[in-house]
Design a protein around this motif. Structure first.
Motif, PDB file in Angstrom:
ATOM      1  N   THR A   1      -8.682   8.692   4.921  1.00 30.12           N
ATOM      2  CA  THR A   1      -8.854   7.284   5.001  1.00 30.12           C
ATOM      3  C   THR A   1      -9.049   7.259   6.701  1.00 30.12           C
ATOM      4  O   THR A   1      -8.776   6.383   7.186  1.00 30.12           O
ATOM      5  CB  THR A   1      -7.701   6.657   4.693  1.00 30.12           C
ATOM      6  OG1 THR A   1      -6.402   7.065   5.215  1.00 30.12           O
ATOM      7  CG2 THR A   1      -7.487   6.467   3.098  1.00 30.12           C
TER       8      THR A   1
ATOM      9  N   GLU B   1       0.812  -1.160   0.008  1.00 31.78           N
ATOM     10  CA  GLU B   1       0.311  -0.047   0.021  1.00 31.78           C
ATOM     11  C   GLU B   1       0.961   1.247  -0.027  1.00 31.78           C
ATOM     12  O   GLU B   1       0.575   2.159  -0.856  1.00 31.78           O
ATOM     13  CB  GLU B   1      -1.144  -0.222   1.200  1.00 31.78           C
ATOM     14  CG  GLU B   1      -2.222   0.852   1.226  1.00 31.78           C
ATOM     15  CD  GLU B   1      -3.100   0.701   1.992  1.00 31.78           C
ATOM     16  OE1 GLU B   1      -4.116   1.467   2.215  1.00 31.78           O
ATOM     17  OE2 GLU B   1      -3.054  -0.331   2.739  1.00 31.78           O
TER      18      GLU B   1
ATOM     19  N   LYS C   1      -3.954  12.067   2.234  1.00 30.10           N
ATOM     20  CA  LYS C   1      -4.567  10.713   2.099  1.00 30.10           C
ATOM     21  C   LYS C   1      -5.120  10.529   3.528  1.00 30.10           C
ATOM     22  O   LYS C   1      -5.947   9.336   3.659  1.00 30.10           O
ATOM     23  CB  LYS C   1      -3.558   9.898   1.571  1.00 30.10           C
ATOM     24  CG  LYS C   1      -3.875   8.456   1.466  1.00 30.10           C
ATOM     25  CD  LYS C   1      -4.564   8.134   0.190  1.00 30.10           C
ATOM     26  CE  LYS C   1      -4.925   6.669  -0.076  1.00 30.10           C
ATOM     27  NZ  LYS C   1      -5.799   6.584  -1.349  1.00 30.10           N
TER      28      LYS C   1
ATOM     29  N   ASN D   1     -11.030   4.694   8.675  1.00 31.32           N
ATOM     30  CA  ASN D   1     -10.712   3.267   8.138  1.00 31.32           C
ATOM     31  C   ASN D   1      -9.916   2.906   9.486  1.00 31.32           C
ATOM     32  O   ASN D   1      -8.441   3.391   9.302  1.00 31.32           O
ATOM     33  CB  ASN D   1     -10.315   3.184   6.918  1.00 31.32           C
ATOM     34  CG  ASN D   1      -9.759   1.706   6.865  1.00 31.32           C
ATOM     35  OD1 ASN D   1      -9.858   0.831   7.506  1.00 31.32           O
ATOM     36  ND2 ASN D   1      -9.101   1.571   5.818  1.00 31.32           N
TER      37      ASN D   1
ATOM     38  N   HIS E   1      -1.130   7.005   8.231  1.00 28.63           N
ATOM     39  CA  HIS E   1      -1.293   7.600   9.695  1.00 28.63           C
ATOM     40  C   HIS E   1       0.233   8.208   9.942  1.00 28.63           C
ATOM     41  O   HIS E   1       1.205   8.164   9.275  1.00 28.63           O
ATOM     42  CB  HIS E   1      -1.439   6.370  10.877  1.00 28.63           C
ATOM     43  CG  HIS E   1      -0.540   5.194  10.945  1.00 28.63           C
ATOM     44  ND1 HIS E   1       0.599   5.353  10.848  1.00 28.63           N
ATOM     45  CD2 HIS E   1      -0.994   3.877  10.242  1.00 28.63           C
ATOM     46  CE1 HIS E   1       1.106   4.051  10.868  1.00 28.63           C
ATOM     47  NE2 HIS E   1      -0.062   3.225  10.497  1.00 28.63           N
TER      48      HIS E   1
ATOM     49  N   SER F   1      -6.284   1.540   8.122  1.00 27.78           N
ATOM     50  CA  SER F   1      -5.490   2.505   7.237  1.00 27.78           C
ATOM     51  C   SER F   1      -4.215   2.474   7.467  1.00 27.78           C
ATOM     52  O   SER F   1      -3.590   2.589   8.705  1.00 27.78           O
ATOM     53  CB  SER F   1      -6.208   3.949   6.978  1.00 27.78           C
ATOM     54  OG  SER F   1      -5.362   4.559   6.142  1.00 27.78           O
ATOM     55  N   GLU F   2      -3.127   2.362   6.495  1.00 31.06           N
ATOM     56  CA  GLU F   2      -1.775   2.271   6.842  1.00 31.06           C
ATOM     57  C   GLU F   2      -1.274   3.998   6.666  1.00 31.06           C
ATOM     58  O   GLU F   2      -0.109   4.255   6.666  1.00 31.06           O
ATOM     59  CB  GLU F   2      -0.994   1.518   5.664  1.00 31.06           C
ATOM     60  CG  GLU F   2      -1.218  -0.004   6.048  1.00 31.06           C
ATOM     61  CD  GLU F   2      -0.707  -0.413   7.176  1.00 31.06           C
ATOM     62  OE1 GLU F   2       0.141   0.333   7.870  1.00 31.06           O
ATOM     63  OE2 GLU F   2      -0.995  -1.523   7.516  1.00 31.06           O
TER      64      GLU F   2
END
Length: 451
Positions: free
Chosen positions: A279, A127, A275, A282, A288, A285-286
Protein backbone atom coordinates in the motif's frame (compact mmCIF):
# COMPACT_ATOMS: atom_id res chain seq x y z
CA UNK A 1 -1.71 55.86 45.94
CA UNK A 2 -1.82 52.21 44.75
CA UNK A 3 1.02 49.99 45.87
CA UNK A 4 2.47 47.24 43.68
CA UNK A 5 1.14 44.57 46.06
CA UNK A 6 -2.38 45.96 45.67
CA UNK A 7 -2.02 45.95 41.88
CA UNK A 8 -0.92 42.32 41.90
CA UNK A 9 -3.83 41.37 44.14
CA UNK A 10 -6.27 43.29 41.93
CA UNK A 11 -4.98 41.61 38.75
CA UNK A 12 -5.14 38.19 40.39
CA UNK A 13 -8.76 38.81 41.36
CA UNK A 14 -9.64 39.94 37.83
CA UNK A 15 -7.96 36.91 36.21
CA UNK A 16 -9.64 34.58 38.69
CA UNK A 17 -13.04 36.06 37.92
CA UNK A 18 -12.46 35.69 34.18
CA UNK A 19 -11.45 32.06 34.63
CA UNK A 20 -14.55 31.40 36.73
CA UNK A 21 -16.77 33.11 34.15
CA UNK A 22 -15.25 31.18 31.24
CA UNK A 23 -15.51 27.92 33.17
CA UNK A 24 -19.16 28.45 34.06
CA UNK A 25 -19.99 29.37 30.46
CA UNK A 26 -18.23 26.19 29.38
CA UNK A 27 -20.45 24.13 31.71
CA UNK A 28 -23.66 25.96 30.81
CA UNK A 29 -23.31 25.60 27.05
CA UNK A 30 -23.24 21.80 27.26
CA UNK A 31 -27.03 21.77 27.09
CA UNK A 32 -29.28 18.85 28.00
CA UNK A 33 -26.85 16.38 29.55
CA UNK A 34 -27.89 13.74 32.12
CA UNK A 35 -28.03 14.95 35.75
CA UNK A 36 -25.07 14.75 38.07
CA UNK A 37 -23.25 16.48 40.92
CA UNK A 38 -22.69 20.21 40.44
CA UNK A 39 -19.16 20.78 39.11
CA UNK A 40 -16.80 23.41 40.41
CA UNK A 41 -15.07 25.71 37.91
CA UNK A 42 -11.78 24.21 36.72
CA UNK A 43 -11.90 21.38 39.30
CA UNK A 44 -15.10 19.85 37.97
CA UNK A 45 -16.18 16.97 40.26
CA UNK A 46 -12.68 16.26 41.54
CA UNK A 47 -13.78 16.52 45.17
CA UNK A 48 -16.41 13.79 44.73
CA UNK A 49 -13.90 11.53 42.93
CA UNK A 50 -10.75 12.15 44.94
CA UNK A 51 -11.01 9.21 47.33
CA UNK A 52 -8.46 7.05 45.46
CA UNK A 53 -11.03 4.56 44.14
CA UNK A 54 -12.71 6.28 41.22
CA UNK A 55 -14.89 3.28 40.34
CA UNK A 56 -16.30 3.08 43.88
CA UNK A 57 -16.90 6.84 43.85
CA UNK A 58 -18.82 6.61 40.56
CA UNK A 59 -20.93 3.72 41.79
CA UNK A 60 -21.80 5.72 44.90
CA UNK A 61 -22.90 8.64 42.72
CA UNK A 62 -25.07 6.31 40.62
CA UNK A 63 -27.16 5.55 43.73
CA UNK A 64 -28.14 9.21 43.86
CA UNK A 65 -28.29 10.19 40.19
CA UNK A 66 -29.37 6.97 38.51
CA UNK A 67 -27.83 4.54 36.01
CA UNK A 68 -26.83 7.34 33.60
CA UNK A 69 -25.34 10.58 34.93
CA UNK A 70 -22.75 13.25 34.16
CA UNK A 71 -19.53 14.03 35.99
CA UNK A 72 -16.83 16.52 35.08
CA UNK A 73 -13.21 15.44 34.98
CA UNK A 74 -11.78 18.93 35.23
CA UNK A 75 -13.67 20.85 32.55
CA UNK A 76 -14.42 17.68 30.58
CA UNK A 77 -17.99 16.29 30.82
CA UNK A 78 -18.18 12.50 30.97
CA UNK A 79 -21.36 10.45 30.73
CA UNK A 80 -21.17 7.57 33.22
CA UNK A 81 -23.26 4.49 32.38
CA UNK A 82 -23.94 1.72 34.93
CA UNK A 83 -26.04 -1.45 35.10
CA UNK A 84 -26.42 -4.23 32.53
CA UNK A 85 -29.26 -2.78 30.44
CA UNK A 86 -27.69 0.67 30.14
CA UNK A 87 -24.18 -0.59 29.39
CA UNK A 88 -25.54 -3.09 26.84
CA UNK A 89 -27.34 -0.21 25.14
CA UNK A 90 -24.01 1.63 24.76
CA UNK A 91 -21.92 -1.36 23.69
CA UNK A 92 -24.39 -3.30 21.57
CA UNK A 93 -27.86 -1.86 20.91
CA UNK A 94 -26.53 1.57 19.91
CA UNK A 95 -22.92 0.57 19.34
CA UNK A 96 -22.45 2.78 16.26
CA UNK A 97 -23.45 5.90 18.21
CA UNK A 98 -20.74 5.21 20.82
CA UNK A 99 -18.10 3.73 18.53
CA UNK A 100 -15.34 6.32 18.93
CA UNK A 101 -12.58 5.74 21.50
CA UNK A 102 -12.76 8.01 24.54
CA UNK A 103 -9.92 10.12 25.90
CA UNK A 104 -7.24 8.57 28.13
CA UNK A 105 -4.66 11.37 28.43
CA UNK A 106 -2.16 9.25 30.37
CA UNK A 107 -1.71 7.02 27.29
CA UNK A 108 -2.88 9.35 24.51
CA UNK A 109 0.09 11.65 25.07
CA UNK A 110 2.44 9.07 23.51
CA UNK A 111 0.07 7.09 21.27
CA UNK A 112 -1.11 10.35 19.64
CA UNK A 113 -4.28 8.73 18.22
CA UNK A 114 -2.38 5.93 16.43
CA UNK A 115 -2.69 2.17 16.77
CA UNK A 116 -5.74 -0.08 16.75
CA UNK A 117 -6.81 0.27 20.38
CA UNK A 118 -6.31 3.94 21.25
CA UNK A 119 -7.44 5.71 18.11
CA UNK A 120 -10.62 7.79 17.95
CA UNK A 121 -10.37 7.76 14.14
CA UNK A 122 -13.10 5.25 13.27
CA UNK A 123 -11.85 4.57 9.72
CA UNK A 124 -8.34 3.90 11.06
CA UNK A 125 -9.74 1.62 13.75
CA UNK A 126 -11.85 -0.36 11.27
CA UNK A 127 -8.95 -0.92 8.88
CA UNK A 128 -6.41 -1.86 11.54
CA UNK A 129 -8.86 -4.07 13.45
CA UNK A 130 -9.86 -6.01 10.32
CA UNK A 131 -6.20 -6.57 9.43
CA UNK A 132 -5.21 -7.46 12.99
CA UNK A 133 -7.97 -10.02 13.48
CA UNK A 134 -7.20 -11.70 10.17
CA UNK A 135 -3.44 -11.73 10.76
CA UNK A 136 -3.65 -12.97 14.34
CA UNK A 137 -5.92 -15.80 13.22
CA UNK A 138 -3.45 -16.69 10.49
CA UNK A 139 -0.78 -17.05 13.16
CA UNK A 140 -2.91 -19.30 15.31
CA UNK A 141 -5.26 -17.21 17.47
CA UNK A 142 -8.38 -19.24 18.18
CA UNK A 143 -7.04 -22.35 16.44
CA UNK A 144 -6.02 -25.76 17.70
CA UNK A 145 -2.31 -25.11 17.24
CA UNK A 146 -2.57 -22.04 19.50
CA UNK A 147 -4.23 -24.18 22.17
CA UNK A 148 -1.26 -26.54 21.92
CA UNK A 149 1.17 -23.63 22.25
CA UNK A 150 -0.62 -22.40 25.37
CA UNK A 151 -0.51 -25.89 26.84
CA UNK A 152 3.23 -26.05 26.17
CA UNK A 153 3.70 -22.65 27.83
CA UNK A 154 1.64 -23.85 30.77
CA UNK A 155 4.04 -26.77 31.25
CA UNK A 156 6.90 -24.26 31.40
CA UNK A 157 4.95 -22.29 34.02
CA UNK A 158 4.33 -25.46 36.07
CA UNK A 159 8.06 -26.25 35.92
CA UNK A 160 8.87 -22.78 37.25
CA UNK A 161 6.40 -23.15 40.12
CA UNK A 162 7.96 -26.50 41.03
CA UNK A 163 11.38 -24.83 41.18
CA UNK A 164 10.14 -22.64 44.03
CA UNK A 165 10.16 -25.78 46.25
CA UNK A 166 6.99 -24.76 48.07
CA UNK A 167 8.42 -21.43 49.22
CA UNK A 168 6.24 -18.30 49.28
CA UNK A 169 6.42 -16.33 46.00
CA UNK A 170 4.64 -13.52 44.19
CA UNK A 171 2.57 -15.37 41.52
CA UNK A 172 2.31 -12.34 39.20
CA UNK A 173 6.00 -12.53 38.34
CA UNK A 174 5.58 -16.03 36.93
CA UNK A 175 2.16 -15.61 35.31
CA UNK A 176 3.27 -12.46 33.46
CA UNK A 177 6.13 -14.37 31.81
CA UNK A 178 3.78 -17.06 30.55
CA UNK A 179 1.15 -14.64 29.22
CA UNK A 180 3.85 -12.49 27.60
CA UNK A 181 5.31 -15.48 25.77
CA UNK A 182 1.90 -16.46 24.38
CA UNK A 183 1.38 -13.10 22.69
CA UNK A 184 5.06 -12.91 21.71
CA UNK A 185 4.63 -16.00 19.50
CA UNK A 186 1.98 -14.17 17.47
CA UNK A 187 3.55 -10.72 17.36
CA UNK A 188 7.30 -11.58 17.26
CA UNK A 189 7.29 -15.21 16.14
CA UNK A 190 9.11 -16.58 19.20
CA UNK A 191 8.95 -17.02 22.97
CA UNK A 192 11.65 -16.05 25.47
CA UNK A 193 13.34 -17.84 28.31
CA UNK A 194 11.82 -16.88 31.67
CA UNK A 195 15.11 -15.33 32.76
CA UNK A 196 15.58 -13.29 29.57
CA UNK A 197 16.49 -9.76 30.67
CA UNK A 198 14.51 -8.03 27.91
CA UNK A 199 11.39 -10.05 28.75
CA UNK A 200 11.69 -9.19 32.44
CA UNK A 201 12.25 -5.51 31.68
CA UNK A 202 9.29 -5.39 29.31
CA UNK A 203 6.99 -6.95 31.92
CA UNK A 204 8.21 -4.51 34.57
CA UNK A 205 7.64 -1.48 32.34
CA UNK A 206 4.13 -2.54 31.32
CA UNK A 207 2.98 -3.35 34.83
CA UNK A 208 4.53 -0.20 36.32
CA UNK A 209 3.00 2.07 33.66
CA UNK A 210 -0.46 0.51 33.98
CA UNK A 211 -0.36 0.55 37.78
CA UNK A 212 0.55 4.24 37.95
CA UNK A 213 -2.04 5.12 35.30
CA UNK A 214 -4.68 3.38 37.43
CA UNK A 215 -3.52 5.04 40.66
CA UNK A 216 -4.52 8.39 42.11
CA UNK A 217 -1.64 10.06 40.25
CA UNK A 218 -2.87 8.69 36.92
CA UNK A 219 -6.44 9.66 37.68
CA UNK A 220 -5.31 13.17 38.58
CA UNK A 221 -3.43 13.46 35.29
CA UNK A 222 -6.44 12.25 33.29
CA UNK A 223 -8.58 14.94 34.95
CA UNK A 224 -6.12 17.81 34.49
CA UNK A 225 -3.69 16.76 31.71
CA UNK A 226 -2.67 20.26 30.57
CA UNK A 227 -1.76 21.24 34.10
CA UNK A 228 -0.35 17.95 35.40
CA UNK A 229 1.94 17.52 32.39
CA UNK A 230 4.25 20.10 33.96
CA UNK A 231 3.88 19.04 37.59
CA UNK A 232 6.38 16.57 39.09
CA UNK A 233 4.99 13.34 40.48
CA UNK A 234 4.67 9.59 39.88
CA UNK A 235 2.52 10.18 36.79
CA UNK A 236 5.61 11.45 34.95
CA UNK A 237 7.01 7.91 35.04
CA UNK A 238 4.16 6.72 32.81
CA UNK A 239 5.64 8.64 29.88
CA UNK A 240 9.17 7.42 30.59
CA UNK A 241 8.07 3.78 30.75
CA UNK A 242 5.80 4.02 27.70
CA UNK A 243 8.56 5.61 25.63
CA UNK A 244 10.91 2.73 26.51
CA UNK A 245 8.22 0.23 25.51
CA UNK A 246 7.73 1.93 22.15
CA UNK A 247 11.49 1.92 21.61
CA UNK A 248 11.60 -1.83 22.29
CA UNK A 249 8.92 -2.48 19.66
CA UNK A 250 10.73 -0.21 17.20
CA UNK A 251 13.85 -2.31 17.71
CA UNK A 252 11.94 -5.53 17.03
CA UNK A 253 10.46 -4.03 13.87
CA UNK A 254 13.92 -3.11 12.60
CA UNK A 255 15.11 -6.67 13.28
CA UNK A 256 12.24 -8.04 11.18
CA UNK A 257 12.96 -5.60 8.36
CA UNK A 258 16.50 -6.94 7.95
CA UNK A 259 15.40 -10.56 7.55
CA UNK A 260 11.98 -10.12 5.93
CA UNK A 261 10.87 -12.71 3.37
CA UNK A 262 7.74 -11.41 1.69
CA UNK A 263 6.72 -14.92 0.68
CA UNK A 264 7.08 -16.40 4.19
CA UNK A 265 5.79 -14.03 6.91
CA UNK A 266 6.82 -15.28 10.35
CA UNK A 267 4.66 -13.12 12.60
CA UNK A 268 2.36 -10.12 12.88
CA UNK A 269 5.17 -7.64 12.27
CA UNK A 270 6.18 -9.36 9.03
CA UNK A 271 2.57 -9.36 7.81
CA UNK A 272 2.23 -5.64 8.59
CA UNK A 273 5.52 -4.80 6.84
CA UNK A 274 4.35 -6.68 3.73
CA UNK A 275 1.04 -4.80 3.83
CA UNK A 276 2.98 -1.53 4.13
CA UNK A 277 4.89 -2.32 0.96
CA UNK A 278 1.74 -3.26 -0.96
CA UNK A 279 0.00 0.00 0.00
CA UNK A 280 3.05 2.28 -0.23
CA UNK A 281 1.60 4.17 -3.21
CA UNK A 282 -1.51 5.13 -1.27
CA UNK A 283 -0.82 8.37 0.68
CA UNK A 284 -3.92 7.75 2.84
CA UNK A 285 -2.94 4.22 3.81
CA UNK A 286 -3.08 3.40 7.51
CA UNK A 287 -0.30 0.85 7.05
CA UNK A 288 2.76 2.80 8.07
CA UNK A 289 5.46 2.51 10.72
CA UNK A 290 3.73 4.64 13.36
CA UNK A 291 0.57 2.55 13.31
CA UNK A 292 2.63 -0.66 13.29
CA UNK A 293 4.66 0.21 16.38
CA UNK A 294 1.69 1.54 18.34
CA UNK A 295 -0.60 -1.35 17.40
CA UNK A 296 1.96 -4.01 18.35
CA UNK A 297 2.55 -2.42 21.75
CA UNK A 298 -1.18 -1.97 22.41
CA UNK A 299 -1.95 -5.62 21.63
CA UNK A 300 0.93 -6.92 23.76
CA UNK A 301 0.09 -4.54 26.61
CA UNK A 302 -3.57 -5.59 26.66
CA UNK A 303 -2.77 -9.29 26.40
CA UNK A 304 -0.19 -9.41 29.17
CA UNK A 305 -1.88 -7.12 31.72
CA UNK A 306 -5.35 -8.65 31.22
CA UNK A 307 -4.18 -12.21 31.79
CA UNK A 308 -1.67 -11.58 34.58
CA UNK A 309 -4.00 -9.37 36.63
CA UNK A 310 -7.01 -11.68 36.20
CA UNK A 311 -5.08 -14.82 37.11
CA UNK A 312 -3.32 -13.15 40.04
CA UNK A 313 -6.67 -12.05 41.45
CA UNK A 314 -8.19 -15.49 40.70
CA UNK A 315 -5.56 -17.30 42.75
CA UNK A 316 -6.12 -14.90 45.66
CA UNK A 317 -9.88 -15.52 45.56
CA UNK A 318 -9.40 -19.27 45.40
CA UNK A 319 -7.17 -19.13 48.49
CA UNK A 320 -9.72 -16.94 50.25
CA UNK A 321 -12.52 -19.37 49.41
CA UNK A 322 -10.88 -22.82 49.29
CA UNK A 323 -14.28 -24.53 49.31
CA UNK A 324 -15.13 -23.11 45.87
CA UNK A 325 -13.82 -23.98 42.57
CA UNK A 326 -13.45 -1.56 31.47
CA UNK A 327 -11.84 1.64 28.28
CA UNK A 328 -14.02 4.55 27.88
CA UNK A 329 -16.05 5.27 24.76
CA UNK A 330 -16.98 8.49 22.98
CA UNK A 331 -20.05 9.53 20.99
CA UNK A 332 -19.41 9.33 17.24
CA UNK A 333 -22.03 12.01 16.45
CA UNK A 334 -24.60 14.27 18.13
CA UNK A 335 -27.14 11.89 19.66
CA UNK A 336 -30.23 11.76 21.84
CA UNK A 337 -29.86 9.21 24.60
CA UNK A 338 -32.61 8.51 27.11
CA UNK A 339 -34.08 11.92 26.49
CA UNK A 340 -30.79 13.78 26.88
CA UNK A 341 -28.83 15.58 24.16
CA UNK A 342 -25.24 14.42 24.05
CA UNK A 343 -22.85 16.26 21.67
CA UNK A 344 -20.42 14.51 19.36
CA UNK A 345 -17.07 13.57 20.95
CA UNK A 346 -18.46 13.46 24.51
CA UNK A 347 -16.66 10.87 26.62
CA UNK A 348 -18.77 7.97 27.88
CA UNK A 349 -17.64 5.67 30.71
CA UNK A 350 -19.55 2.36 30.77
CA UNK A 351 -18.72 0.90 34.22
CA UNK A 352 -18.26 -2.85 33.64
CA UNK A 353 -18.02 -3.64 37.34
CA UNK A 354 -21.58 -2.33 37.75
CA UNK A 355 -22.70 -4.90 35.17
CA UNK A 356 -20.77 -7.75 36.77
CA UNK A 357 -22.41 -6.91 40.11
CA UNK A 358 -25.88 -6.05 38.82
CA UNK A 359 -28.42 -7.55 41.30
CA UNK A 360 -30.92 -7.88 38.46
CA UNK A 361 -28.57 -10.29 36.69
CA UNK A 362 -26.70 -12.13 39.46
CA UNK A 363 -28.16 -13.99 42.43
CA UNK A 364 -25.16 -13.11 44.61
CA UNK A 365 -23.85 -9.89 42.98
CA UNK A 366 -21.30 -8.99 45.64
CA UNK A 367 -19.95 -12.46 46.34
CA UNK A 368 -17.38 -14.77 44.77
CA UNK A 369 -20.01 -17.45 44.26
CA UNK A 370 -20.28 -20.02 41.43
CA UNK A 371 -24.07 -20.07 41.91
CA UNK A 372 -24.11 -16.85 39.87
CA UNK A 373 -23.48 -19.08 36.86
CA UNK A 374 -25.44 -22.21 37.81
CA UNK A 375 -29.11 -23.13 37.32
CA UNK A 376 -31.35 -24.77 39.92
CA UNK A 377 -29.85 -28.17 39.00
CA UNK A 378 -26.27 -27.06 39.54
CA UNK A 379 -25.56 -26.99 35.78
CA UNK A 380 -23.68 -24.17 34.04
CA UNK A 381 -25.98 -21.38 32.85
CA UNK A 382 -24.79 -18.68 30.45
CA UNK A 383 -25.23 -15.19 31.84
CA UNK A 384 -25.41 -12.42 29.23
CA UNK A 385 -24.32 -9.87 31.85
CA UNK A 386 -20.92 -11.54 32.14
CA UNK A 387 -18.95 -9.20 29.84
CA UNK A 388 -15.51 -8.80 31.48
CA UNK A 389 -13.92 -7.87 28.13
CA UNK A 390 -16.73 -5.50 27.10
CA UNK A 391 -19.04 -6.19 24.16
CA UNK A 392 -20.04 -4.89 20.75
CA UNK A 393 -17.85 -3.87 17.83
CA UNK A 394 -14.94 -2.55 19.91
CA UNK A 395 -14.71 -5.58 22.15
CA UNK A 396 -11.24 -6.89 22.98
CA UNK A 397 -9.30 -8.01 19.87
CA UNK A 398 -7.90 -11.04 21.62
CA UNK A 399 -10.98 -12.10 23.56
CA UNK A 400 -10.85 -15.68 22.25
CA UNK A 401 -7.14 -15.95 23.03
CA UNK A 402 -7.61 -14.46 26.51
CA UNK A 403 -10.40 -16.87 27.40
CA UNK A 404 -8.33 -19.82 26.20
CA UNK A 405 -5.27 -18.70 28.18
CA UNK A 406 -7.24 -18.05 31.36
CA UNK A 407 -8.94 -21.44 31.21
CA UNK A 408 -5.83 -23.50 30.45
CA UNK A 409 -3.50 -21.64 32.82
CA UNK A 410 -5.92 -21.64 35.77
CA UNK A 411 -7.19 -25.20 35.41
CA UNK A 412 -3.67 -26.59 35.03
CA UNK A 413 -2.42 -24.73 38.10
CA UNK A 414 -5.33 -26.05 40.17
CA UNK A 415 -4.77 -29.59 38.90
CA UNK A 416 -1.05 -29.57 39.64
CA UNK A 417 -0.86 -27.56 42.87
CA UNK A 418 -2.53 -26.84 46.16
CA UNK A 419 -2.44 -23.12 46.94
CA UNK A 420 -1.11 -22.39 50.42
CA UNK A 421 -1.39 -18.82 51.76
CA UNK A 422 1.00 -17.47 54.43
CA UNK A 423 -1.95 -16.61 56.71
CA UNK A 424 -5.35 -18.18 57.42
CA UNK A 425 -7.69 -17.85 54.38
CA UNK A 426 -10.22 -15.81 56.34
CA UNK A 427 -7.54 -13.15 56.98
CA UNK A 428 -6.71 -12.64 53.29
CA UNK A 429 -7.65 -9.17 52.04
CA UNK A 430 -9.30 -9.25 48.59
CA UNK A 431 -10.15 -5.53 48.32
CA UNK A 432 -8.27 -3.88 45.42
CA UNK A 433 -5.00 -2.15 46.17
CA UNK A 434 -5.64 0.17 43.21
CA UNK A 435 -8.90 0.63 41.32
CA UNK A 436 -8.89 2.75 38.18
CA UNK A 437 -8.21 1.59 34.63
CA UNK A 438 -7.68 -1.80 36.24
CA UNK A 439 -8.32 -3.47 39.57
CA UNK A 440 -5.08 -4.65 41.16
CA UNK A 441 -5.05 -6.95 44.20
CA UNK A 442 -2.92 -6.05 47.17
CA UNK A 443 0.51 -7.70 46.83
CA UNK A 444 0.52 -11.20 48.30
CA UNK A 445 2.54 -14.41 48.31
CA UNK A 446 1.52 -18.03 47.87
CA UNK A 447 3.22 -21.41 48.11
CA UNK A 448 2.55 -23.86 45.27
CA UNK A 449 2.35 -27.33 46.81
CA UNK A 450 2.54 -30.13 44.18
CA UNK A 451 -0.31 -32.65 44.37
Amino acid sequence: MVFSGDVALFLTAVVSCLILLISFKHFWRKGNLPPGPTPLPILGNYIQLSKGDIVKSLLQLSKKYGEVFTVYLGSRPVIVVTGYKSVKEVYVDRGDDFLARGDLPSFDFLYKNYGVAFTSNIDRWKELRKFSLSTMRNFGMGKRNMENLIQEETLCLVTEFKKTKESLVDPREYISKASCNTIFVIMFGNRCDYEDSELLNLIYLMHAAFTIASSGWGQLYDMFPRFMRFIPGRHQKIFIYMKKLLQYVEKRVEMNKKTLDEHNPRDYIDAFLIKMEKTSNNPKSEFHLTNLVNTVLQIIFAGVETISTTLTYSLLLLMKYPDVLGVPRKTAKDITYRGYSIPMNTNVFPILSSVLKDPNCFLHPNEFNPKNFLDENGEFKKNDAFIPLAAGKRTCLGEGLSRMELFIFLITILQKFKLKPPIPPEDLNITPDISGLGNFPKPYTVAFIPQ
